[in-house]
Design a protein around this motif. Structure first.
Motif, PDB file in Angstrom:
ATOM      1  N   GLN A  53      31.777  25.154  56.395  1.00  0.00           N
ATOM      2  CA  GLN A  53      31.416  24.832  55.018  1.00  0.00           C
ATOM      3  C   GLN A  53      30.652  25.954  54.330  1.00  0.00           C
ATOM      4  OE1 GLN A  53      29.265  21.131  55.176  1.00  0.00           O
ATOM      5  NE2 GLN A  53      30.883  20.060  56.308  1.00  0.00           N
ATOM      6  N   CYS A  54      30.366  27.039  55.062  1.00  0.00           N
ATOM      7  CA  CYS A  54      29.659  28.179  54.493  1.00  0.00           C
ATOM      8  C   CYS A  54      30.666  29.230  54.007  1.00  0.00           C
ATOM      9  CB  CYS A  54      28.722  28.809  55.530  1.00  0.00           C
ATOM     10  SG  CYS A  54      27.488  27.658  56.191  1.00  0.00           S
ATOM     11  N   ARG A  55      30.247  30.025  53.060  1.00  0.00           N
ATOM     12  CA  ARG A  55      31.104  31.102  52.577  1.00  0.00           C
ATOM     13  C   ARG A  55      31.236  32.180  53.641  1.00  0.00           C
ATOM     14  NH1 ARG A  55      29.749  33.564  46.725  1.00  0.00           N
ATOM     15  NH2 ARG A  55      28.835  35.257  47.951  1.00  0.00           N
ATOM     16  N   GLY A  56      32.333  32.904  53.607  1.00  0.00           N
ATOM     17  CA  GLY A  56      32.610  33.872  54.670  1.00  0.00           C
ATOM     18  C   GLY A  56      31.571  34.959  54.798  1.00  0.00           C
ATOM     19  N   ASP A  57      30.999  35.423  53.675  1.00  0.00           N
ATOM     20  CA  ASP A  57      30.028  36.518  53.729  1.00  0.00           C
ATOM     21  C   ASP A  57      28.586  36.012  53.792  1.00  0.00           C
ATOM     22  OD1 ASP A  57      30.064  35.401  51.254  1.00  0.00           O
ATOM     23  OD2 ASP A  57      29.905  37.292  50.143  1.00  0.00           O
ATOM     24  N   ALA A  58      28.406  34.715  54.034  1.00  0.00           N
ATOM     25  CA  ALA A  58      27.048  34.166  54.126  1.00  0.00           C
ATOM     26  C   ALA A  58      26.388  34.646  55.411  1.00  0.00           C
ATOM     27  CB  ALA A  58      27.088  32.645  54.084  1.00  0.00           C
ATOM     28  N   PRO A  59      25.100  35.015  55.372  1.00  0.00           N
ATOM     29  CA  PRO A  59      24.412  35.474  56.590  1.00  0.00           C
ATOM     30  C   PRO A  59      23.986  34.291  57.458  1.00  0.00           C
ATOM     31  CG  PRO A  59      22.902  35.505  54.744  1.00  0.00           C
ATOM     32  CD  PRO A  59      24.230  35.085  54.180  1.00  0.00           C
ATOM     33  N   TYR A  60      23.484  34.611  58.645  1.00  0.00           N
ATOM     34  CA  TYR A  60      23.010  33.580  59.558  1.00  0.00           C
ATOM     35  C   TYR A  60      21.574  33.209  59.214  1.00  0.00           C
ATOM     36  CZ  TYR A  60      27.072  33.907  62.578  1.00  0.00           C
ATOM     37  OH  TYR A  60      28.350  33.862  63.079  1.00  0.00           O
ATOM     38  N   ASP A  61      21.235  31.967  59.487  1.00  0.00           N
ATOM     39  CA  ASP A  61      19.888  31.460  59.225  1.00  0.00           C
ATOM     40  C   ASP A  61      18.911  32.152  60.157  1.00  0.00           C
ATOM     41  OD1 ASP A  61      17.613  30.026  58.721  1.00  0.00           O
ATOM     42  OD2 ASP A  61      18.613  28.094  58.643  1.00  0.00           O
ATOM     43  N   PRO A  62      17.858  32.799  59.611  1.00  0.00           N
ATOM     44  CA  PRO A  62      16.924  33.519  60.485  1.00  0.00           C
ATOM     45  C   PRO A  62      15.919  32.628  61.197  1.00  0.00           C
ATOM     46  CG  PRO A  62      16.228  33.730  58.205  1.00  0.00           C
ATOM     47  CD  PRO A  62      17.525  32.963  58.188  1.00  0.00           C
ATOM     48  N   ARG A  63      15.899  31.335  60.882  1.00  0.00           N
ATOM     49  CA  ARG A  63      14.923  30.456  61.525  1.00  0.00           C
ATOM     50  C   ARG A  63      15.163  30.372  63.022  1.00  0.00           C
ATOM     51  NH1 ARG A  63      15.435  24.890  58.632  1.00  0.00           N
ATOM     52  NH2 ARG A  63      17.627  25.431  58.991  1.00  0.00           N
TER      53      ARG A  63
END
Length: 341
Positions: free
Chosen positions: A126-136
């Motif tokens: 459900q995320c966009r392809g160029d979305a980064p990973y959650d740093p948490r």
């Protein structure tokens, strides 16, 4: 020629050749793995350079991708309290997991070990392809969960300690009646406003005592005595600070916690009055009937009514009819409920 020596020498050469081939094979595998890793690293670096940063993604309102490693770390550290569900954004599932102690005592927690890859994959789709990973990280989430649990425990503690007082303020239950042991609120008995000071209550008590004192009303009899007892109970409760309207909250006093226990007892009694049990009403009615019957025909059995009702629980009407026939009294109609003796 010594053929035996030559054979041993050739066998030793074969072992050396095998070792050399093995070392060359391992070096080839290592070199291939390093080359593939280098190519992947370049591709990943290129994609990372072309993708968005975390700040840019959040500014655009994009969902961040999640990592399976962090999800499994949350599952290991706080899975029984639903930490991995909170990381995945499944707040309702996390709350249910925390309330049910790991999902029915760890059953769902164990099942989530196999379902976590599916959860993460569905989220990342459900995320966009160029979305980064959650740093948490897991530690940060665990601290957040600890804070939530601490707040929840504080809320439960305050509800337990001050819940009856809140019900008293909104008028659901009157704690002062139970604390003072009077028929009405102590302030109403003295005729003063709720929460009035001790001096005002003292003046009202003296005035009413003069009015209802048995010495000043010789013909009043029991009514004056009951009225004076009610006034004394009301004034003593207000004077000692045992009323909810006049008491200051002090969690360090043992009497405060004793009062909390008494207040919850008052709330339970009020709940029973608001929602009476049909079985209790049935027992009370038949007790009244039997006491009236024995008082007229068999006074020595009046004290045995409770024991009879306990022995024949659910068959009160049959017991009542039996004694009515014995004493020649026409029985009253039966209340609701099955009854066979």
């Amino acid at each position: 020629f010594d053929f035996l020596a030559m054979a041993e020498e050739e066998e030793g050469l074969h072992w050396v050749q095998h070792v050399i081939h093995l070392v060359c094979g391992l070096l080839a595998v290592y070199g291939t793995w390093r080359a593939i890793r280098g190519c992947c690293a370049c591709c990943c670096c290129r994609r990372r350079a072309e993708g968005l940063s975390v700040a840019e993604a959040r500014a655009q309102g994009l969902r961040l991708k999640l990592r399976k490693t962090v999800a499994y770390a949350c599952w290991c550290c706080g899975g029984l309290f639903g930490l991995h569900h909170f990381y995945l954004g499944r707040v309702l599932h996390g709350c249910l997991m925390a309330v049910s102690v790991g999902g029915f005592f760890g059953v769902l927690w164990f099942a989530d070990f196999f379902l976590l890859p599916t959860y993460v994959r569905n989220h990342n789709r459900q995320c966009r392809g160029d979305a980064p990973y959650d740093p948490r990280g897991c530690c940060r989430l665990f601290c957040s969960l600890s804070l939530v649990l601490a707040l929840a425990c504080s809320g439960l503690f305050m509800t337990f300690a001050l819940g009856p007082r809140g019900l008293h303020i909104v008028g659901v239950v009157d704690l002062d009646v139970a604390r003072a042991g009077t028929q009405r609120n102590p302030y109403d008995v003295l005729g003063v406003p709720r929460g009035a000071g001790v001096p005002e209550c003292k003046r009202a008590y003296k005035g009413l005592s003069v009015r209802w004192h048995p010495d000043r009303n010789p013909t009043c009899g029991e009514e004056c005595e009951e009225k004076m007892a009610e006034l004394s109970k009301a004034y003593k409760a207000i004077q000692k600070g045992h009323t909810a309207d006049g008491e200051e909250i002090d969690f360090t006093k043992d009497s405060f916690w004793e009062g909390v226990a008494q207040d919850w007892s008052s709330v339970a009694r009020a709940a029973k009055e608001l929602f009476p049990s049909p079985q209790l009403d049935r027992r009370a009615e038949y007790r009244r009937r039997l006491v009236s019957l024995f008082r007229e025909h068999a006074p020595d059995l009046e004290g045995e009514v409770d024991r009879m009702l306990d022995k024949w629980q659910g068959k009160e009407h049959s017991v009542y009819v039996k004694f009515c026939k014995e004493y020649g009294v026409f029985p009253l109609p039966e209340l609701g409920g099955s009854d066979e003796l």
